[in-house]
Motif scaffolding. Structure first.
Motif, mmCIF file in Angstrom:
data_model
loop_
_atom_site.group_PDB
_atom_site.id
_atom_site.type_symbol
_atom_site.label_atom_id
_atom_site.label_comp_id
_atom_site.label_asym_id
_atom_site.label_seq_id
_atom_site.Cartn_x
_atom_site.Cartn_y
_atom_site.Cartn_z
ATOM 1 N N MET A 1 0.838 -1.201 0.000
ATOM 2 C CA MET A 1 0.000 0.000 0.000
ATOM 3 C C MET A 1 0.874 1.252 0.000
ATOM 4 S SD MET A 1 -2.744 1.300 2.877
ATOM 5 C CE MET A 1 -1.437 1.687 4.041
ATOM 6 N N ASP A 2 0.531 2.215 -0.829
ATOM 7 C CA ASP A 2 1.209 3.503 -0.830
ATOM 8 C C ASP A 2 0.441 4.437 0.099
ATOM 9 O OD1 ASP A 2 2.479 5.859 -1.254
ATOM 10 O OD2 ASP A 2 2.118 5.957 -3.417
ATOM 11 N N ILE A 3 1.012 4.724 1.238
ATOM 12 C CA ILE A 3 0.308 5.532 2.237
ATOM 13 C C ILE A 3 -0.065 6.902 1.694
ATOM 14 C CG2 ILE A 3 2.419 6.480 3.284
ATOM 15 C CD1 ILE A 3 0.998 6.228 5.993
ATOM 16 N N ARG A 4 0.706 7.387 0.707
ATOM 17 C CA ARG A 4 0.405 8.712 0.165
ATOM 18 C C ARG A 4 -0.942 8.749 -0.545
ATOM 19 N NH1 ARG A 4 5.846 9.381 -3.175
ATOM 20 N NH2 ARG A 4 5.182 7.238 -3.632
ATOM 21 N N SER A 5 -1.371 7.592 -1.048
ATOM 22 C CA SER A 5 -2.653 7.544 -1.749
ATOM 23 C C SER A 5 -3.834 7.759 -0.811
ATOM 24 C CB SER A 5 -2.806 6.200 -2.467
ATOM 25 O OG SER A 5 -2.929 5.142 -1.516
ATOM 26 N N LEU A 6 -3.589 7.648 0.498
ATOM 27 C CA LEU A 6 -4.648 7.830 1.484
ATOM 28 C C LEU A 6 -4.751 9.273 1.989
ATOM 29 C CD1 LEU A 6 -4.071 4.603 3.612
ATOM 30 C CD2 LEU A 6 -5.567 4.906 1.634
ATOM 31 N N LEU A 7 -3.770 10.085 1.617
ATOM 32 C CA LEU A 7 -3.801 11.473 2.062
ATOM 33 C C LEU A 7 -4.991 12.213 1.450
ATOM 34 C CD1 LEU A 7 -0.014 12.379 1.748
ATOM 35 C CD2 LEU A 7 -1.311 12.217 3.878
ATOM 36 N N GLY A 8 -5.569 13.141 2.224
ATOM 37 C CA GLY A 8 -6.692 13.927 1.738
ATOM 38 C C GLY A 8 -6.236 15.130 0.924
ATOM 39 N N LYS A 9 -7.189 15.771 0.272
ATOM 40 C CA LYS A 9 -6.882 16.907 -0.601
ATOM 41 C C LYS A 9 -6.297 18.086 0.171
ATOM 42 C CE LYS A 9 -10.267 15.957 -4.244
ATOM 43 N NZ LYS A 9 -11.451 16.472 -4.996
ATOM 44 N N ARG A 10 -6.610 18.184 1.455
ATOM 45 C CA ARG A 10 -6.060 19.269 2.259
ATOM 46 C C ARG A 10 -4.538 19.264 2.191
ATOM 47 N NH1 ARG A 10 -8.760 18.458 6.332
ATOM 48 N NH2 ARG A 10 -10.134 20.272 6.496
ATOM 49 N N VAL A 11 -3.946 18.063 2.158
ATOM 50 C CA VAL A 11 -2.495 17.931 2.137
ATOM 51 C C VAL A 11 -1.960 17.844 0.713
ATOM 52 C CG1 VAL A 11 -0.568 16.443 2.796
ATOM 53 C CG2 VAL A 11 -2.434 16.853 4.417
ATOM 54 N N THR A 12 -2.625 17.089 -0.126
ATOM 55 C CA THR A 12 -2.072 16.821 -1.459
ATOM 56 C C THR A 12 -2.294 17.946 -2.461
ATOM 57 O OG1 THR A 12 -4.113 15.679 -2.136
ATOM 58 C CG2 THR A 12 -2.350 14.332 -1.167
ATOM 59 N N GLU A 13 -3.334 18.750 -2.265
ATOM 60 C CA GLU A 13 -3.658 19.779 -3.260
ATOM 61 C C GLU A 13 -3.664 21.199 -2.703
ATOM 62 O OE1 GLU A 13 -7.300 18.874 -5.225
ATOM 63 O OE2 GLU A 13 -6.694 16.839 -5.811
ATOM 64 N N ARG A 14 -4.081 21.362 -1.461
ATOM 65 C CA ARG A 14 -4.329 22.715 -0.971
ATOM 66 C C ARG A 14 -3.140 23.357 -0.269
ATOM 67 N NH1 ARG A 14 -10.036 21.061 1.841
ATOM 68 N NH2 ARG A 14 -11.171 20.464 -0.050
ATOM 69 N N ILE A 15 -2.257 22.549 0.294
ATOM 70 C CA ILE A 15 -1.103 23.099 1.009
ATOM 71 C C ILE A 15 0.093 23.138 0.071
ATOM 72 C CG2 ILE A 15 0.520 22.753 2.901
ATOM 73 C CD1 ILE A 15 -1.714 21.664 4.572
ATOM 74 N N LYS A 16 0.695 24.308 -0.056
ATOM 75 C CA LYS A 16 1.857 24.502 -0.913
ATOM 76 C C LYS A 16 3.085 24.811 -0.068
ATOM 77 C CE LYS A 16 -1.033 24.240 -4.371
ATOM 78 N NZ LYS A 16 -1.123 23.012 -5.183
ATOM 79 N N PRO A 17 4.282 24.551 -0.600
ATOM 80 C CA PRO A 17 5.498 24.878 0.152
ATOM 81 C C PRO A 17 5.585 26.376 0.440
ATOM 82 C CG PRO A 17 5.987 23.453 -1.727
ATOM 83 C CD PRO A 17 4.569 23.886 -1.888
ATOM 84 N N SER A 18 6.185 26.733 1.564
ATOM 85 C CA SER A 18 6.357 28.122 1.956
ATOM 86 C C SER A 18 7.653 28.668 1.384
ATOM 87 C CB SER A 18 6.375 28.257 3.479
ATOM 88 O OG SER A 18 6.821 29.541 3.874
ATOM 89 N N ALA A 19 7.552 29.697 0.534
ATOM 90 C CA ALA A 19 8.746 30.305 -0.056
ATOM 91 C C ALA A 19 9.609 30.967 1.011
ATOM 92 C CB ALA A 19 8.337 31.326 -1.113
ATOM 93 N N ILE A 20 8.967 31.519 2.048
ATOM 94 C CA ILE A 20 9.729 32.164 3.123
ATOM 95 C C ILE A 20 10.581 31.131 3.847
ATOM 96 C CG2 ILE A 20 9.574 33.477 5.264
ATOM 97 C CD1 ILE A 20 6.927 34.607 4.254
ATOM 98 N N THR A 21 9.971 29.994 4.191
ATOM 99 C CA THR A 21 10.718 28.933 4.879
ATOM 100 C C THR A 21 11.844 28.404 4.007
ATOM 101 O OG1 THR A 21 8.748 28.304 6.137
ATOM 102 C CG2 THR A 21 10.518 26.687 5.991
ATOM 103 N N GLU A 22 11.578 28.212 2.727
ATOM 104 C CA GLU A 22 12.603 27.715 1.813
ATOM 105 C C GLU A 22 13.807 28.655 1.760
ATOM 106 O OE1 GLU A 22 10.631 27.099 -1.905
ATOM 107 O OE2 GLU A 22 9.909 25.104 -1.351
ATOM 108 N N MET A 23 13.549 29.957 1.722
ATOM 109 C CA MET A 23 14.647 30.916 1.679
ATOM 110 C C MET A 23 15.398 30.955 3.007
ATOM 111 S SD MET A 23 14.989 31.956 -1.340
ATOM 112 C CE MET A 23 16.373 32.968 -0.814
ATOM 113 N N MET A 24 14.695 30.841 4.115
ATOM 114 C CA MET A 24 15.363 30.831 5.414
ATOM 115 C C MET A 24 16.299 29.625 5.532
ATOM 116 S SD MET A 24 12.176 32.070 7.837
ATOM 117 C CE MET A 24 13.020 31.668 9.366
#
Length: 407
Positions: A1-24
């Motif tokens: 089983m691929d656990i990622r396939s069980l993730l909901g849309k809140r995590v897989t589609e709606r949350i994006k990486p933070s550019a501020i955190t990436e730069m820090m």
């Protein structure tokens, strides 16, 4: 089983990486001077007094138990209400029962999102705006509409154009020294926007973490005070910028009609916040000379702002950079008209000149129309001598990057 396939849309589609955190992270990896983090400097934390306040809090071992009120310790909530009323920020009819403690203001944003936003609801935001607010609303399935800002806040005529096209659930605004633009919403704009809220029936989320970091001019009022007993405004505040971010102590002020439901939401999501830390903050606030403390913060940060301003004028402005000097807060919102890809330049500046900035396009709700010529520079953690070096390095980075792009 691929656990990622069980993730909901809140995590897989709606949350994006933070550019501020990436730069820090990139800045830390390359040991660069940082103009990235929008956080206070550790050398102005009231560390000794906080240590004493923690010891006082621990004299009551019961404070380490679950606190019975999910909304926070009563004494601190009442202190906040009185402080805000003394500062003409809160209607006299409000009290500690309207205050809910949060894990920083970001927790307040999450509570508002969970309480009010259903998938497909439209949230109106300033353009540009704080990207972590977009994450909080977006994870609940919000759609975004935006209104441009000028030095006096949201442009009312543009706002009304948006409102006339379809229902907006709420309007999120940072009223003082907005992140990232540095603008302040004047009282006349607030009055006009409150009238729009009455006419179109939307909620105003008033985020105000930078109010006490004003270096020139006079304070403006608040939406929540202007609205009086109309249930139109939720206010978000925080001690992160004026005490220390690591204590994660923020608060929200809500109308009485929804106070119990918001408290039940806190209970359902986290039982309660650490009462021990809240008690320590209350002990600190009870013994702190707030007026002197805030004066020290302003003196420290204005010197850093001015040093960066002078260095940018000598080194970055000749490379085409323009900006309005903010009257408070932590940020200079800069534009370089010839810059076509601020993300690429931000990485280049870290790698080539060891200076970190945040790409301005990260602050626009619609990435397809984001202004890629913009950069956010935070001066809060840079003492004057480091701020001067940062401006020098940024000027060199712009000069070299422009030459590279032209070849």
């Amino acid at each position: 089983m691929d656990i990622r396939s069980l993730l909901g849309k809140r995590v897989t589609e709606r949350i994006k990486p933070s550019a501020i955190t990436e730069m820090m992270i990139l800045v830390k990896k390359h040991n660069a001077i940082s103009l990235t983090a929008g956080e206070p400097s550790s050398d102005v934390y009231p560390a000794d007094l906080l240590r004493e306040s923690i010891e006082k809090a621990l004299r009551d071992p019961g404070i380490l138990s679950y606190y019975p009120l999910s909304t926070g310790i009563t004494e601190l909530r009442e202190w906040i209400a009185e402080w805000m009323k003394e500062d003409e920020l809160l209607p006299q009819s409000y009290g500690g029962e309207n205050v809910i403690m949060t894990n920083g203001s970001q927790d307040g944003l999450n509570l508002v999102s969970e309480a009010f936003v259903e998938p497909g609801d439209t949230v109106l935001v300033e353009n540009p705006t704080y990207p972590e607010a977009l994450l909080a609303f977006g994870k609940e399935g919000a759609n975004f509409a935006s209104v441009p800002v000028d030095k006096d806040g949201p442009i009312v005529e543009e706002m009304e154009k948006v409102l006339s096209k379809g229902r907006v659930k709420m309007f999120y605004t940072i009223v003082n020294f907005q992140n990232p633009s540095g603008c302040v919403t004047c009282d006349e704009r607030k009055r006009q926007i409150l009238e729009l809220a009455r006419r179109y029936g939307f909620l105003i989320i008033e985020d105000d973490p930078y109010r006490y970091l004003r270096y020139e001019g006079n304070h403006e009022g608040s939406y929540i005070k202007m609205a009086q007993d109309e249930d139109m405004v939720i206010y978000l505040g925080s001690f992160s910028k004026i005490i220390a971010p690591g204590i994660r102590c923020g608060f929200m002020v809500v109308p009485s009609k929804i106070a119990s439901q918001m408290g039940e939401l806190v209970l359902a999501t986290k039982l309660s916040l650490p009462a021990f830390l809240q008690r320590a903050v209350f002990e600190l606030l009870s013994s702190l000379d707030m007026k002197a403390h805030l004066a020290h913060l302003r003196e420290t940060y204005v010197a850093r702002r001015n040093a960066l301003d002078a260095s940018l004028a000598d080194n970055a402005v000749p490379q085409g950079m323009t900006y309005d000097l903010p009257m408070g807060g932590f940020f200079i919102w800069a534009r370089v008209p010839w810059l076509k890809d601020c993300f690429d330049f931000a990485k280049y500046a870290v790698l080539e000149e060891h200076v970190g900035v945040v790409p301005g396009a990260a602050f626009f709700p619609d990435t397809s129309s984001a202004d890629s010529s913009t950069l956010r520079l935070s001066f809060a953690k840079t003492p004057p001598e480091i701020a001067r070096e940062a401006g020098l390095r940024l000027g060199r980075a712009l000069e070299k990057y422009r030459a590279k792009c032209e070849h």
